[in-house]
Design an enzyme around this catalytic site. Sequence first.
Site, PDB file in Angstrom:
ATOM      1  N   HIS A  28      40.185  34.930  35.099  1.00  0.00           N
ATOM      2  CA  HIS A  28      38.938  34.740  35.845  1.00  0.00           C
ATOM      3  C   HIS A  28      39.122  34.965  37.345  1.00  0.00           C
ATOM      4  O   HIS A  28      38.301  34.528  38.144  1.00  0.00           O
ATOM      5  CB  HIS A  28      38.375  33.345  35.569  1.00  0.00           C
ATOM      6  CG  HIS A  28      37.995  33.141  34.139  1.00  0.00           C
ATOM      7  ND1 HIS A  28      37.882  31.898  33.550  1.00  0.00           N
ATOM      8  CD2 HIS A  28      37.713  34.033  33.151  1.00  0.00           C
ATOM      9  CE1 HIS A  28      37.548  32.029  32.277  1.00  0.00           C
ATOM     10  NE2 HIS A  28      37.439  33.316  32.008  1.00  0.00           N
ATOM     11  N   CYS A  52      35.783  49.889  54.951  1.00  0.00           N
ATOM     12  CA  CYS A  52      34.795  50.813  54.388  1.00  0.00           C
ATOM     13  C   CYS A  52      33.359  50.313  54.480  1.00  0.00           C
ATOM     14  O   CYS A  52      32.433  51.027  54.065  1.00  0.00           O
ATOM     15  CB  CYS A  52      35.143  51.119  52.928  1.00  0.00           C
ATOM     16  SG  CYS A  52      34.838  49.736  51.793  1.00  0.00           S
TER      17      CYS A  52
END
Length: 262
Positions: free
Chosen positions: A125, A161
């Site tokens: 997870h 980015c």
Amino acid sequence: MTDSLATSIATLQEMIQEAAIVAGFTGAGISTESGVPDFRSPGSPWMRHKPIPFDLFVRSVEARREAWRRKSIMDDLYRDARPSQGHLAIASLVASGRMPAVITQNIDGLHQASGLAEDQVIELHGNGTYAKCLACERRYDLAWVRSRFEASGDAPVCEACGGIVKSATISFGQAMPEGPMRKAQKLSLTCDLFIVVGSSLVVYPAAGFPALAKESGARLVIINREPTPLDEMADLVIHAEIGQVFSSFAHPAALLKNSSTP
């Protein structure tokens, strides 16, 4: 300690000593003894500050702000958590050479804090102790995220980015991580002893690995305070506090007794 619990612990130790490959599988119960709240317990702070679903997080700027606000609250609740007796026992099993890695449903990083390397922890997870850009996967410290969030009130974006930065957990609705799932499957198929520690075994697909191991010929041990749906197929079930069960497992030497290891 009752006689029945002492007998069960002795049986567990014998099963470990007889096994060539041991798989560990941990859930929230191993970390509640460290002070990390369980998601499903009555009154859990997780229920008051629920994680934002993945699709909403990606779609909504406001949802991202709220997600980081809630995460800051939860992080503060267990900031001082330290590995429990159960974490230390798992680390001892890995150090003994019997357990190649531990599969975990937890996101708290306490297995790594107990001394395990990144490649010895299979995180189904994800991990809530750092963040990642969803586009380029650049990793960010939570301190960096929090400083920018608190300074501007806006969810930070990737410096590389411009992508969305998210806690490195697997949120509701987000695809399970392919690499960890493959590693967990391989370990489940190749081990001869699979030990569940502190999991209710109700969250799938993660909870399918103990059954897979059992169906592939491994012996199955379940250590959990409450009954689980897989108790009937297990070779040994111990309903007790994890720390009490593993109190004698803190040192690798205790696990190597009567084994062929020099």
